[in-house]
Design an enzyme around this catalytic site. Structure first.
Site, PDB file in Angstrom:
ATOM      1  N   ASP A 140      -0.441   0.642   4.466  1.00  0.00           N
ATOM      2  CA  ASP A 140      -0.012   1.906   3.872  1.00  0.00           C
ATOM      3  C   ASP A 140       0.559   2.777   4.974  1.00  0.00           C
ATOM      4  OD1 ASP A 140      -1.104   0.856   1.610  1.00  0.00           O
ATOM      5  OD2 ASP A 140      -2.565   2.445   1.276  1.00  0.00           O
TER       6      ASP A 140
ATOM      7  N   ASP B 189      -0.850   2.536 -11.779  1.00  0.00           N
ATOM      8  CA  ASP B 189      -1.974   3.217 -11.133  1.00  0.00           C
ATOM      9  C   ASP B 189      -2.652   4.071 -12.186  1.00  0.00           C
ATOM     10  OD1 ASP B 189      -0.871   2.142  -8.770  1.00  0.00           O
ATOM     11  OD2 ASP B 189       0.396   3.911  -8.520  1.00  0.00           O
TER      12      ASP B 189
END
EC number: 5.3.1.16
Length: 239
Positions: free
Chosen positions: A8, A129
């Site tokens: 990330d 998500d």
């Protein structure tokens, strides 16, 4: 089941967030390309990359770091975060990404997902998500009334190569994945589903694989913290 080590990217660094909160970022490395190379040397088959700044900005922000990773490694990589138009999709695939992940735009402009999947067969994934089953967008900052399963089903005929399903409440919390919700989603659609969020032990990986329905799992913090040894996990999943 494929294990995807996660990188990330925030401000050019490798970080992990707690439940998607940009103010709760732990920096794990200053050199994302070196981290990617370490994952490759451990034997991974794929890399999972996220442009966190891009997810909020709606456009690529950590492009230099992503390009450095692509230059340093040979394993296929998928990228999500800030990819919201055809020009950006084409740009990233042209730079050597194996797959792009469309998240926010899958809710706001599903026709783009369909168009991209037709134009680039096997190279378009959808990122879903969710908090308590409801989809969140724009770096998880905005919640919608769209249910994760309904969104996944809407792309059944689109030629999407995978769905990356993240349970936001589990992400970065080292509390284990939501196996039941991920399995239910995987059984509701024919598209391969990859679990993300909370994968923090070999037992978690074993539980996900034992469903017989989940195609892959993404892990980040656990690999950086040492809770999961990547080489050991890859060996376990190849058994």
């Amino acid at each position: 089941m494929i294990l995807y080590p996660a990188i990330d990217l925030k401000d050019g660094q490798c970080v992990r967030l707690l439940r998607g909160d940009m103010d709760k970022a732990t920096v794990f490395g200053e050199d994302p390309a070196a981290q990617a190379l370490a994952f490759q040397k451990a034997g991974c088959d794929w890399l999972h990359l996220v442009d966190l700044n891009g997810a909020f900005a709606g456009a690529p922000v950590n492009a230099a770091a992503v390009e450095a990773i692509l230059a340093a490694t040979e394993v296929p990589a998928q990228l999500g975060g800030g990819i919201r138009d055809m020009a950006t999709i084409e740009m990233w695939l042209g730079k050597g990404l194996a797959r792009v992940i469309l998240g926010t735009v899958a809710v706001e402009n599903p026709d783009l997902v369909r168009e991209a999947a037709r134009a680039f067969p096997g190279r378009i994934a959808v990122g879903i998500d969710a908090r308590k089953g409801r989809v969140a967008t724009k770096g998880w900052a905005e919640e919608t009334d769209v249910m994760a399963t309904d969104l996944a089903k809407s792309f059944e005929d689109a030629g999407v190569s995978a769905i990356i399903y993240t349970d936001i409440d589990r992400d970065g919390a080292m509390a284990g994945p939501n196996v039941a919700a991920t399995e239910a989603l995987a059984r509701a659609v024919s598209i391969p589903v990859i679990a993300s969020g909370g994968v923090s032990s070999l037992a978690d990986l074993t539980a996900l694989r034992a469903t017989g329905a989940i195609a892959g799992a993404i892990s980040g913090r656990a690999l950086y913290d040492g809770a999961i040894d990547l080489a050991e996990a890859l060996a376990l999943l190849k058994d």
